[in-house]
Write an enzyme that holds these catalytic residues in place. Structure first.
Site, PDB file in Angstrom:
ATOM      1  N   HIS A  20       0.812  -1.219   0.000  1.00  0.00           N
ATOM      2  CA  HIS A  20       0.000   0.000   0.000  1.00  0.00           C
ATOM      3  C   HIS A  20       0.848   1.272   0.000  1.00  0.00           C
ATOM      4  O   HIS A  20       0.706   2.095  -0.913  1.00  0.00           O
ATOM      5  CB  HIS A  20      -0.983  -0.037   1.168  1.00  0.00           C
ATOM      6  CG  HIS A  20      -1.968  -1.150   1.037  1.00  0.00           C
ATOM      7  ND1 HIS A  20      -3.054  -1.088   0.192  1.00  0.00           N
ATOM      8  CD2 HIS A  20      -2.017  -2.376   1.612  1.00  0.00           C
ATOM      9  CE1 HIS A  20      -3.727  -2.234   0.252  1.00  0.00           C
ATOM     10  NE2 HIS A  20      -3.120  -3.021   1.100  1.00  0.00           N
ATOM     11  N   SER A 171     -12.498  -4.756   7.070  1.00  0.00           N
ATOM     12  CA  SER A 171     -11.690  -4.175   5.991  1.00  0.00           C
ATOM     13  C   SER A 171     -11.728  -2.657   5.960  1.00  0.00           C
ATOM     14  O   SER A 171     -10.831  -2.026   5.396  1.00  0.00           O
ATOM     15  CB  SER A 171     -12.170  -4.702   4.634  1.00  0.00           C
ATOM     16  OG  SER A 171     -12.354  -6.092   4.654  1.00  0.00           O
ATOM     17  N   HIS A 200      -9.382  -9.811  11.591  1.00  0.00           N
ATOM     18  CA  HIS A 200      -8.445  -8.944  10.868  1.00  0.00           C
ATOM     19  C   HIS A 200      -8.961  -7.517  10.978  1.00  0.00           C
ATOM     20  O   HIS A 200     -10.054  -7.210  10.498  1.00  0.00           O
ATOM     21  CB  HIS A 200      -8.372  -9.383   9.401  1.00  0.00           C
ATOM     22  CG  HIS A 200      -7.501  -8.534   8.537  1.00  0.00           C
ATOM     23  ND1 HIS A 200      -6.244  -8.937   8.137  1.00  0.00           N
ATOM     24  CD2 HIS A 200      -7.701  -7.307   7.976  1.00  0.00           C
ATOM     25  CE1 HIS A 200      -5.704  -7.997   7.366  1.00  0.00           C
ATOM     26  NE2 HIS A 200      -6.571  -7.002   7.245  1.00  0.00           N
ATOM     27  N   HIS A 202      -8.465  -3.060  10.985  1.00  0.00           N
ATOM     28  CA  HIS A 202      -7.774  -1.877  10.459  1.00  0.00           C
ATOM     29  C   HIS A 202      -7.908  -0.744  11.471  1.00  0.00           C
ATOM     30  O   HIS A 202      -8.861  -0.688  12.245  1.00  0.00           O
ATOM     31  CB  HIS A 202      -8.354  -1.460   9.105  1.00  0.00           C
ATOM     32  CG  HIS A 202      -7.807  -2.244   7.957  1.00  0.00           C
ATOM     33  ND1 HIS A 202      -6.754  -1.813   7.187  1.00  0.00           N
ATOM     34  CD2 HIS A 202      -8.152  -3.456   7.459  1.00  0.00           C
ATOM     35  CE1 HIS A 202      -6.470  -2.716   6.262  1.00  0.00           C
ATOM     36  NE2 HIS A 202      -7.313  -3.725   6.403  1.00  0.00           N
ATOM     37  N   TYR A 291     -13.893   0.538   2.038  1.00  0.00           N
ATOM     38  CA  TYR A 291     -12.786  -0.411   1.885  1.00  0.00           C
ATOM     39  C   TYR A 291     -11.455   0.333   1.956  1.00  0.00           C
ATOM     40  O   TYR A 291     -11.218   1.286   1.212  1.00  0.00           O
ATOM     41  CB  TYR A 291     -12.940  -1.126   0.544  1.00  0.00           C
ATOM     42  CG  TYR A 291     -12.005  -2.276   0.300  1.00  0.00           C
ATOM     43  CD1 TYR A 291     -11.918  -3.333   1.202  1.00  0.00           C
ATOM     44  CD2 TYR A 291     -11.235  -2.333  -0.858  1.00  0.00           C
ATOM     45  CE1 TYR A 291     -11.067  -4.405   0.966  1.00  0.00           C
ATOM     46  CE2 TYR A 291     -10.390  -3.401  -1.110  1.00  0.00           C
ATOM     47  CZ  TYR A 291     -10.311  -4.436  -0.188  1.00  0.00           C
ATOM     48  OH  TYR A 291      -9.470  -5.495  -0.425  1.00  0.00           O
TER      49      TYR A 291
END
EC number: 4.1.3.39
Length: 347
Positions: A20, A171, A200, A202, A291
């Site tokens: 990224h 996400s 997971h 963020h 996203y």
């Protein structure tokens, strides 16, 4: 929150996340350096995949310096204890890519789909399990599942396809701890006790650590993160911080805290082209439920069309866009720019 005496398996996503801030410019030397150094703190599983997963050389992003197989064959023989995982997106990765990855020594395959489209993963999950891989159904943008739907989607994967682990994937960095606990709890209540659950997160709303703890408390035995918080938007759960928090709470990770701190500070941070932080655009991602990988696309569109990335992201959230719809960002920015020009003329 009492987690004293519990165990958690932490997975490092740094190399996937490195795509990224440094899109597809990672060299073989860098690809080798990060996993081999992460091996020392005893990270059990390391993700080695291109941004779009196996077979993900795509004009949507940038063509990588090397193909999947070159990266995998360069890294895996050098690892002493860590296992390697690879991401596979149905519609991009094929059975040939899967066979190649397993032949290279990959042990875990993450088959990623949008949370409400798990049915497209049937062939990939089934083949991965048939070939003996640790197989994960990776349900992205989990905040978009209406109450009670996540368990149904996960049961479809496990009972029909054979995934031995299901991930609740935030996400967008949108969820709060109570929401994570609720979704993980629903999964745990519905799934076979032998089926593992992962989380997971963020950091777009600054909640990655708290959400990962909530996920673990709710029954997630696998937690993703990345050293120095590498990742889309404001990054993933920073592993060195999470290891320290777990140590304070008496949760066993098996990871050497000082060594992973050193990896983050001495190796990974100097490799970054730009700092990963909760700036206004990353915060907007989380707030609007967008996203995380859309951030760089929106920022590029801002430079091209003069529409603030924040405004683009808010509209993307309002429209309920999902991963894979990157082409809409350019169209949306152009439409918003034209609309603003018309307003100026009429004024």
């Amino acid at each position: 929150m009492n987690l004293q005496g519990k165990n958690v398996t932490l997975y490092d996503m740094s190399l996937l996340x490195f795509m990224h801030p440094n899109p597809y410019h990672i060299t073989l030397e860098q690809m080798i350096a990060v996993p081999t150094v992460l091996d020392a703190p005893r990270i059990p599983l390391i993700e080695i995949t291109l941004r779009d997963g196996l077979g993900g050389r795509s004009i949507n992003y940038v063509f990588p310096a090397h193909i999947d197989e070159e990266y995998l064959r360069a890294v895996i023989p050098r690892l002493k204890q860590a296992k390697v995982s690879a991401l596979l997106l149905p519609g991009i990765g094929t059975v040939d890519h899967l066979n190649m990855a397993l032949d290279c020594g990959v042990s875990t395959i993450l088959v990623a789909t949008h949370c409400t489209e798990a049915d497209v993963s049937e062939h990939h999950i089934g083949m991965s399990r048939m070939l003996g891989a640790d197989t994960v159904g990776f349900l992205m943008m989990a905040h978009m599942i209406r109450r009670g739907k996540s368990a149904g989607a996960a049961r479809l994967d496990v009972k029909c396809y054979g995934a031995n682990c299901i991930y609740c994937t935030d996400s967008a960095g949108y969820m709060l701890p109570d929401e994570v606990s609720e979704k993980i709890g629903l999964l745990r209540a519905e799934l076979n006790p032998a089926t593992e659950i992962g989380f997971h997160g963020h950091h777009n709303m600054g909640m990655a650590i708290a959400n990962s703890l909530a996920g673990h408390r709710g029954g997630a035995s696998r937690i993703d993160g990345s050293v120095a918080g590498l990742g889309a938007g404001a990054g993933n759960t920073p592993l060195e911080v999470f290891v320290a928090v777990c140590k304070r709470m008496g949760v066993e990770t098996g990871i050497d805290l000082y060594k992973i701190m050193d990896v983050a500070e001495d190796l990974v941070v100097p490799m970054m082209d730009q700092p990963i932080r909760v700036d206004r655009d990353a915060l907007t991602l989380g707030y609007a439920g967008v996203y995380s990988s859309f951030l760089l696309f929106a920022q590029r569109a801002e430079k091209k069309y003069g529409v603030p990335a924040r405004d683009i992201l808010v509209e993307l959230g309002r429209r309920g866009t999902v991963g894979g719809q990157e082409d809409m960002i350019e169209d949306l920015a152009l439409d918003m720019s034209r609309a603003r020009q018309k307003q100026k003329v009429s004024a």
